[in-house]
Design a protein around this motif. Sequence first.
Motif, PDB file in Angstrom:
ATOM      1  N   LEU A  35      37.349 -54.480 -92.916  1.00 19.53           N
ATOM      2  CA  LEU A  35      37.191 -54.565 -91.461  1.00 19.53           C
ATOM      3  C   LEU A  35      37.120 -53.186 -90.817  1.00 19.53           C
ATOM      4  O   LEU A  35      36.466 -53.003 -89.781  1.00 19.53           O
ATOM      5  N   ALA A  36      37.807 -52.212 -91.420  1.00 19.78           N
ATOM      6  CA  ALA A  36      37.824 -50.851 -90.874  1.00 19.78           C
ATOM      7  C   ALA A  36      36.706 -49.980 -91.441  1.00 19.78           C
ATOM      8  O   ALA A  36      36.614 -48.797 -91.103  1.00 19.78           O
ATOM      9  N   LEU A  37      35.862 -50.545 -92.304  1.00 23.31           N
ATOM     10  CA  LEU A  37      34.821 -49.766 -92.977  1.00 23.31           C
ATOM     11  C   LEU A  37      33.416 -50.285 -92.686  1.00 23.31           C
ATOM     12  O   LEU A  37      32.487 -49.987 -93.424  1.00 23.31           O
ATOM     13  N   THR A  38      33.269 -51.061 -91.619  1.00 16.70           N
ATOM     14  CA  THR A  38      31.951 -51.651 -91.366  1.00 16.70           C
ATOM     15  C   THR A  38      30.959 -50.605 -90.878  1.00 16.70           C
ATOM     16  O   THR A  38      31.313 -49.645 -90.184  1.00 16.70           O
ATOM     17  N   LEU A  39      29.706 -50.810 -91.245  1.00 15.16           N
ATOM     18  CA  LEU A  39      28.607 -49.934 -90.849  1.00 15.16           C
ATOM     19  C   LEU A  39      27.909 -50.540 -89.646  1.00 15.16           C
ATOM     20  O   LEU A  39      27.169 -51.513 -89.780  1.00 15.16           O
ATOM     21  N   ASP A  40      28.147 -49.961 -88.475  1.00 11.11           N
ATOM     22  CA  ASP A  40      27.592 -50.503 -87.235  1.00 11.11           C
ATOM     23  C   ASP A  40      26.294 -49.818 -86.844  1.00 11.11           C
ATOM     24  O   ASP A  40      25.383 -50.442 -86.303  1.00 11.11           O
ATOM     25  N   ALA A  41      26.192 -48.506 -87.099  1.00 12.84           N
ATOM     26  CA  ALA A  41      25.021 -47.741 -86.664  1.00 12.84           C
ATOM     27  C   ALA A  41      24.822 -46.546 -87.582  1.00 12.84           C
ATOM     28  O   ALA A  41      25.761 -46.091 -88.248  1.00 12.84           O
ATOM     29  N   THR A  42      23.596 -46.035 -87.618  1.00 12.81           N
ATOM     30  CA  THR A  42      23.296 -44.836 -88.387  1.00 12.81           C
ATOM     31  C   THR A  42      22.500 -43.863 -87.528  1.00 12.81           C
ATOM     32  O   THR A  42      21.821 -44.259 -86.578  1.00 12.81           O
ATOM     33  N   ASP A  43      22.582 -42.585 -87.883  1.00  9.40           N
ATOM     34  CA  ASP A  43      21.820 -41.544 -87.191  1.00  9.40           C
ATOM     35  C   ASP A  43      21.371 -40.545 -88.246  1.00  9.40           C
ATOM     36  O   ASP A  43      22.071 -39.593 -88.565  1.00  9.40           O
ATOM     37  N   SER A  70      22.798 -52.639 -92.125  1.00 11.17           N
ATOM     38  CA  SER A  70      24.110 -52.475 -91.495  1.00 11.17           C
ATOM     39  C   SER A  70      24.964 -53.719 -91.709  1.00 11.17           C
ATOM     40  O   SER A  70      24.532 -54.705 -92.306  1.00 11.17           O
ATOM     41  N   ASP A  71      26.181 -53.668 -91.207  1.00 18.48           N
ATOM     42  CA  ASP A  71      27.075 -54.827 -91.240  1.00 18.48           C
ATOM     43  C   ASP A  71      26.991 -55.645 -89.957  1.00 18.48           C
ATOM     44  O   ASP A  71      27.810 -56.549 -89.747  1.00 18.48           O
ATOM     45  N   ARG A  72      25.990 -55.322 -89.104  1.00 18.02           N
ATOM     46  CA  ARG A  72      25.829 -56.096 -87.879  1.00 18.02           C
ATOM     47  C   ARG A  72      25.469 -57.533 -88.217  1.00 18.02           C
ATOM     48  O   ARG A  72      24.737 -57.798 -89.168  1.00 18.02           O
ATOM     49  N   VAL A  73      26.003 -58.461 -87.420  1.00 16.97           N
ATOM     50  CA  VAL A  73      25.674 -59.873 -87.623  1.00 16.97           C
ATOM     51  C   VAL A  73      25.030 -60.408 -86.361  1.00 16.97           C
ATOM     52  O   VAL A  73      25.450 -60.078 -85.246  1.00 16.97           O
ATOM     53  N   SER A  74      23.979 -61.198 -86.524  1.00 19.24           N
ATOM     54  CA  SER A  74      23.280 -61.771 -85.370  1.00 19.24           C
ATOM     55  C   SER A  74      23.219 -63.276 -85.510  1.00 19.24           C
ATOM     56  O   SER A  74      23.212 -63.827 -86.614  1.00 19.24           O
ATOM     57  N   PRO A 113      18.833 -46.974-103.672  1.00 16.76           N
ATOM     58  CA  PRO A 113      19.622 -45.788-103.998  1.00 16.76           C
ATOM     59  C   PRO A 113      21.077 -45.834-103.540  1.00 16.76           C
ATOM     60  O   PRO A 113      21.857 -44.939-103.885  1.00 16.76           O
ATOM     61  N   ASP A 114      21.443 -46.840-102.764  1.00 16.38           N
ATOM     62  CA  ASP A 114      22.788 -46.953-102.199  1.00 16.38           C
ATOM     63  C   ASP A 114      23.073 -48.429-101.959  1.00 16.38           C
ATOM     64  O   ASP A 114      22.128 -49.215-101.773  1.00 16.38           O
ATOM     65  N   PRO A 115      24.352 -48.852-101.978  1.00 12.33           N
ATOM     66  CA  PRO A 115      24.650 -50.262-101.738  1.00 12.33           C
ATOM     67  C   PRO A 115      24.051 -50.837-100.455  1.00 12.33           C
ATOM     68  O   PRO A 115      23.784 -52.038-100.385  1.00 12.33           O
ATOM     69  N   ASN A 116      23.847 -49.995 -99.432  1.00 13.30           N
ATOM     70  CA  ASN A 116      23.315 -50.471 -98.153  1.00 13.30           C
ATOM     71  C   ASN A 116      21.866 -50.065 -97.911  1.00 13.30           C
ATOM     72  O   ASN A 116      21.343 -50.324 -96.823  1.00 13.30           O
ATOM     73  N   VAL A 117      21.200 -49.445 -98.883  1.00  8.01           N
ATOM     74  CA  VAL A 117      19.892 -48.833 -98.615  1.00  8.01           C
ATOM     75  C   VAL A 117      18.829 -49.344 -99.576  1.00  8.01           C
ATOM     76  O   VAL A 117      19.047 -49.441-100.787  1.00  8.01           O
ATOM     77  N   ASN A 329      31.699 -51.658-102.400  1.00  9.45           N
ATOM     78  CA  ASN A 329      31.992 -50.227-102.390  1.00  9.45           C
ATOM     79  C   ASN A 329      32.875 -49.943-101.179  1.00  9.45           C
ATOM     80  O   ASN A 329      32.527 -50.295-100.056  1.00  9.45           O
ATOM     81  N   LEU A 330      34.017 -49.282-101.411  1.00  9.04           N
ATOM     82  CA  LEU A 330      35.001 -49.058-100.347  1.00  9.04           C
ATOM     83  C   LEU A 330      34.964 -47.639 -99.790  1.00  9.04           C
ATOM     84  O   LEU A 330      35.863 -47.246 -99.036  1.00  9.04           O
ATOM     85  N   GLU A 331      33.938 -46.870-100.122  1.00 12.08           N
ATOM     86  CA  GLU A 331      33.797 -45.541 -99.532  1.00 12.08           C
ATOM     87  C   GLU A 331      33.341 -45.658 -98.083  1.00 12.08           C
ATOM     88  O   GLU A 331      32.621 -46.604 -97.728  1.00 12.08           O
ATOM     89  N   PRO A 332      33.722 -44.717 -97.209  1.00 13.33           N
ATOM     90  CA  PRO A 332      33.188 -44.718 -95.837  1.00 13.33           C
ATOM     91  C   PRO A 332      31.659 -44.708 -95.894  1.00 13.33           C
ATOM     92  O   PRO A 332      31.066 -43.824 -96.521  1.00 13.33           O
ATOM     93  N   PRO A 333      31.005 -45.681 -95.278  1.00 18.82           N
ATOM     94  CA  PRO A 333      29.579 -45.887 -95.556  1.00 18.82           C
ATOM     95  C   PRO A 333      28.646 -44.781 -95.095  1.00 18.82           C
ATOM     96  O   PRO A 333      27.711 -44.441 -95.823  1.00 18.82           O
ATOM     97  N   ASN A 334      28.858 -44.216 -93.905  1.00 14.82           N
ATOM     98  CA  ASN A 334      27.914 -43.202 -93.423  1.00 14.82           C
ATOM     99  C   ASN A 334      27.907 -41.974 -94.322  1.00 14.82           C
ATOM    100  O   ASN A 334      26.835 -41.456 -94.667  1.00 14.82           O
ATOM    101  N   ALA A 335      29.079 -41.498 -94.723  1.00 12.20           N
ATOM    102  CA  ALA A 335      29.154 -40.325 -95.602  1.00 12.20           C
ATOM    103  C   ALA A 335      28.575 -40.653 -96.976  1.00 12.20           C
ATOM    104  O   ALA A 335      27.862 -39.826 -97.576  1.00 12.20           O
TER     105      ALA A 335
END
Length: 344
Positions: A35-43, A70-74, A113-117, A329-335
């Motif tokens: 819950l504290a590691l969700t990916l809401d936005a990228t830049d 992202s982890d956004r849900v619609s 190349p990445d769990p979210n990419v 993967n429990l690493e901070p997602p943006n980094a």
Amino acid sequence: MNKSANPLDRKGASVDNGSTMTKASVSDATLREGLALTLDATDLPELGDKYEGKVRDNYTKDGRRTLIVSDRVSAFDRVLGTLPFKGQVLNQLAGWWFEETKSIAPNHMIDLPDPNVLVAHECEPLPVELIMRAYITGVTSTSMWTHYEAGSRLFCGHELPDGLRKHQKLDEPLLTPSTKAERGDHDVSASRAEILAMGRMTAKDFDEAAEMARGLFAHGQKVCAAQGLILVDTKYEIGRSKDGKLMVIDEIHTPDSSRYWYTKSYAERFDSGQDPESFDKEYLRRWLKEVGYSGDGPIPDIPDEVRVEASRRYIEACDVIRGEPFEPNLEPPNARIRKNLGLG
């Protein structure tokens, strides 16, 4: 692909292919940590021009598109918040399905190349979504059941008989196209003739895309049936590559784009008038309807308990379909994303 009767009978995960005993492979403690590691936005301007969709941040550069899931849900065409690990689940499951179906229809995937990419060929999206439906169901304004319950017997050019019940299997899967709304607006279901009359695409493009959708759906149903699942309905997005080829883009057969039910319990629950057991976005949609939200007005706060349960169902879908446990993967997602994409 592992098609054993109990594909998750290892690493603490278990599945009964249709019973309420199914359990996702990730513990509630891990989900709550997420819950504290969700990916809401990228830049990430280094990746090129950015387009932000409901769930994916798309960056285009040099003929390639980098999709960051992202982890956004619609739901109801609105972005509602985030769910832990949802982006990882969607990305990895879409990648699995792209590999599984590449002989049926070409797709845009190049690499994960990445769990979210997902890195993909740049394509120009066709202006409609191709939705395949094998059952009459749903709660949204664009669902077939909503129209049928209101008295309509014509849906996207298909004539429907009287006497159908909610969640009933159709005589054959139907293609029901939908216009693609701008963010915040609602999609509109339309027939082939209506789509062509709008001038949105040529008959040749529509028919080629429709053939791809039907082939993908038939294969998806076969794969899911082997895992004790019903692929109820799904949507496909098709795009044109730089060399003019139509190919599948965005995602395929994920819990965001598809509805899944358990085969084992479907008939009994249908006969007794109960909703089928599912693990797609329908859980969240039903919760929203229960609190009086159907897409208009202020978005309600989603309690952590609901977010965790919704995430568990996404993971469950990934577990059962792929036949192996999802490992978050429990690493901070943006980094982590910057590191894995070599952005420093």
